[in-house]
Design a protein around this motif. Structure first.
Motif, PDB file in Angstrom:
ATOM      1  N   GLY A   1       0.126 -16.667   3.338  1.00 13.51           N
ATOM      2  CA  GLY A   1       0.262 -15.825   2.155  1.00 13.51           C
ATOM      3  C   GLY A   1       0.935 -14.500   2.398  1.00 13.51           C
ATOM      4  N   SER A   2       1.181 -14.167   3.645  1.00 15.29           N
ATOM      5  CA  SER A   2       1.869 -12.906   3.927  1.00 15.29           C
ATOM      6  C   SER A   2       3.315 -12.978   3.459  1.00 15.29           C
ATOM      7  N   THR A   3       3.881 -11.835   3.138  1.00 14.27           N
ATOM      8  CA  THR A   3       5.251 -11.775   2.643  1.00 14.27           C
ATOM      9  C   THR A   3       6.042 -10.741   3.421  1.00 14.27           C
ATOM     10  N   ASN A   4       7.345 -10.910   3.418  1.00 13.75           N
ATOM     11  CA  ASN A   4       8.215  -9.905   4.015  1.00 13.75           C
ATOM     12  C   ASN A   4       9.521  -9.877   3.246  1.00 13.75           C
ATOM     13  N   TYR A   5      10.182  -8.746   3.291  1.00  8.84           N
ATOM     14  CA  TYR A   5      11.364  -8.519   2.477  1.00  8.84           C
ATOM     15  C   TYR A   5      12.442  -7.800   3.268  1.00  8.84           C
ATOM     16  N   ALA A   6      13.678  -8.092   2.900  1.00  6.34           N
ATOM     17  CA  ALA A   6      14.784  -7.318   3.436  1.00  6.34           C
ATOM     18  C   ALA A   6      14.677  -5.899   2.900  1.00  6.34           C
TER      19      ALA A   6
END
Length: 112
Positions: free
Chosen positions: A55-60
Motif C-alpha cells: 500500500g505504500s506509494t511513491n511519486y516523481a
C-alpha cells in the motif's frame, strides 16, 4: 496474457484535474506493485507514480503533491490535480517490475 486498458485522458486547461483508470482482466492488482508511467513527445517513458503491494506509494518529484495513485475495486487510478502543460503525455499503467505488455495508453493534453 495480461491486457492493460487505460482510460480517462483528455484535453484540459492548466489547473484542472483528471482521473485516469487502468483495468485488466484476470489480474488482481493489489498483489503487484503497480505504477503509472508517461511518455511525452520526444522523451523517454518515465514512472511518475507507484504503489507497492503493502500500500505504500511513491511519486516523481515533478508530480509529488499533485498526483495520487490508488487501487479500488481492482482498478488502478491516477488522480491528477493542478495539471500543468508539462504533464502533457500519453499515460500508461503497468507493474513497476517485470513489466507486462504495454497497453495503448491514454492521452493527456494540458493546454490553454
Amino acid at each position: 496474457q495480461v491486457q492493460l486498458v487505460e482510460s480517462g485522458g483528455g484535453l484540459v486547461q492548466p489547473g484542472w484535474s483528471l482521473r485516469l483508470s487502468c483495468a485488466a482482466s484476470g489480474v488482481i492488482f493489489s498483489t503487484y506493485g503497480m505504477g503509472w508511467y508517461r511518455q511525452a513527445p520526444g522523451k523517454e517513458r518515465e514512472l511518475v507514480a507507484g504503489t507497492a503491494s503493502d500500500g505504500s506509494t511513491n511519486y516523481a518529484d515533478s508530480v509529488k503533491g499533485r498526483f495520487a495513485i490508488f487501487n479500488a475495486k481492482n482498478t488502478v487510478y491516477l488522480q491528477m490535480n493542478s495539471l500543468k502543460p508539462e504533464d502533457t503525455a500519453v499515460y500508461y499503467c503497468n507493474r513497476v517490475v517485470r513489466i507486462w505488455p504495454w497497453g495503448q495508453g491514454t492521452q493527456v493534453t494540458v493546454s490553454s
